[in-house]
Design an enzyme around this catalytic site. Sequence first.
Site, PDB file in Angstrom:
ATOM      1  N   GLY A 114      24.491 -35.557 -32.143  1.00 44.57           N
ATOM      2  CA  GLY A 114      23.264 -34.956 -31.640  1.00 44.57           C
ATOM      3  C   GLY A 114      22.658 -35.782 -30.530  1.00 44.57           C
ATOM      4  O   GLY A 114      23.119 -36.885 -30.213  1.00 44.57           O
ATOM      5  N   ASP A 126       7.142 -44.502 -34.911  1.00 43.51           N
ATOM      6  CA  ASP A 126       7.740 -43.209 -34.564  1.00 43.51           C
ATOM      7  C   ASP A 126       8.161 -42.452 -35.829  1.00 43.51           C
ATOM      8  O   ASP A 126       9.265 -41.917 -35.895  1.00 43.51           O
ATOM      9  CB  ASP A 126       8.931 -43.423 -33.635  1.00 43.51           C
ATOM     10  CG  ASP A 126       9.439 -42.118 -33.013  1.00 43.51           C
ATOM     11  OD1 ASP A 126       8.656 -41.153 -32.964  1.00 43.51           O
ATOM     12  OD2 ASP A 126      10.610 -42.078 -32.600  1.00 43.51           O
TER      13      ASP A 126
END
Length: 342
Positions: free
Chosen positions: A15, A133
Amino acid sequence: MSSVVPDLIIIRHLGSGHFGDVFLGRDGVHGEVAVKVMSRKLEDTDDEWLTTKREFLAEAQHLSSATHRNVVQVYGIQDLGDSIRFTMTYCPGGSLHSRYQGGPMTLAMVRKAATDVLIGLGSLHGRGMLHRDIKPGNILLDHAGMAKLGDFGLVTDRLLLGYGSAAGYADHIAWEVWQGRGTSVKSDIWALGMTLFRLLHGEAWYIFQNEAPTEIVADGGLADSLRWLPHVPKPWRRVIRKMLADDPGARYATSHEALNAISALPIEPSWSVTTVTPEMVRWELQSPKRLNVVEWILHAERRHEWKAWSQPLSEGRNKTLGSSPGVIGRRQVDKQLEAYFE
């Protein structure tokens, strides 16, 4: 920092993300590994890329030392000039981003993931590290379904606001960071609170029922503006609102405090949300012999109907369990459905 990756073989592309590409690989020591390649962007000047690379490599020692079962282990990092490549634990279950896109997760699934994440986050915070994050895409599942925190250390305070906006996750940046006060343990707790809200509601509900959360965060008051699916119990709402409080002092002080609160949240009854569209939400709850169903029809912002019934899994009759008195308003449908699910 540069470390040798023993006999690394790239198998296939897994990905892409804002920071680069991820591949499945194999090395002679760890077997299957995930390989992340962070490349210089075309718009980066020499100075910008060197600064970004220097900041990341400065964290390399921390990244590789953060050994914990709920944190994705980084095995090695290599400076390749215009890119940085590092190998880490491969999590075959993928990330929770796909679960989020697929619709609301059950209370039990979200509590399990939150518990795993908070244990791992506590380990990072105990080492003096921040994640910066936390989002569904950075919570990965191993072969046993255990959640692990990944991609920690890739975002710095200098990059955070621009990165969050570009990556579509500016609503995970805490209120005080927008005010220029920098990140902290409390800003990680904010991001996890937003992540839990997303997982409980799924992407479709989050997008069409919540008005521009990204813009609201910086102005304050996000926690009180969120629209909840009515089956989410009040204790869950209180905990997540506390995590999303504008004032950092009103949030949980540590990941351990948040873990204690999350661990006590109810997970029964285990309703599954099978449909979420702008026109309808459907819940199902199965017992050994019957299936309970609730459907909420959203005709327009101020026009709603709902009905609940029980149907046999084999033979028998349907039983009506409740309904709205015709078409009602938004506040009424929220109150009636919340009362039904309680």
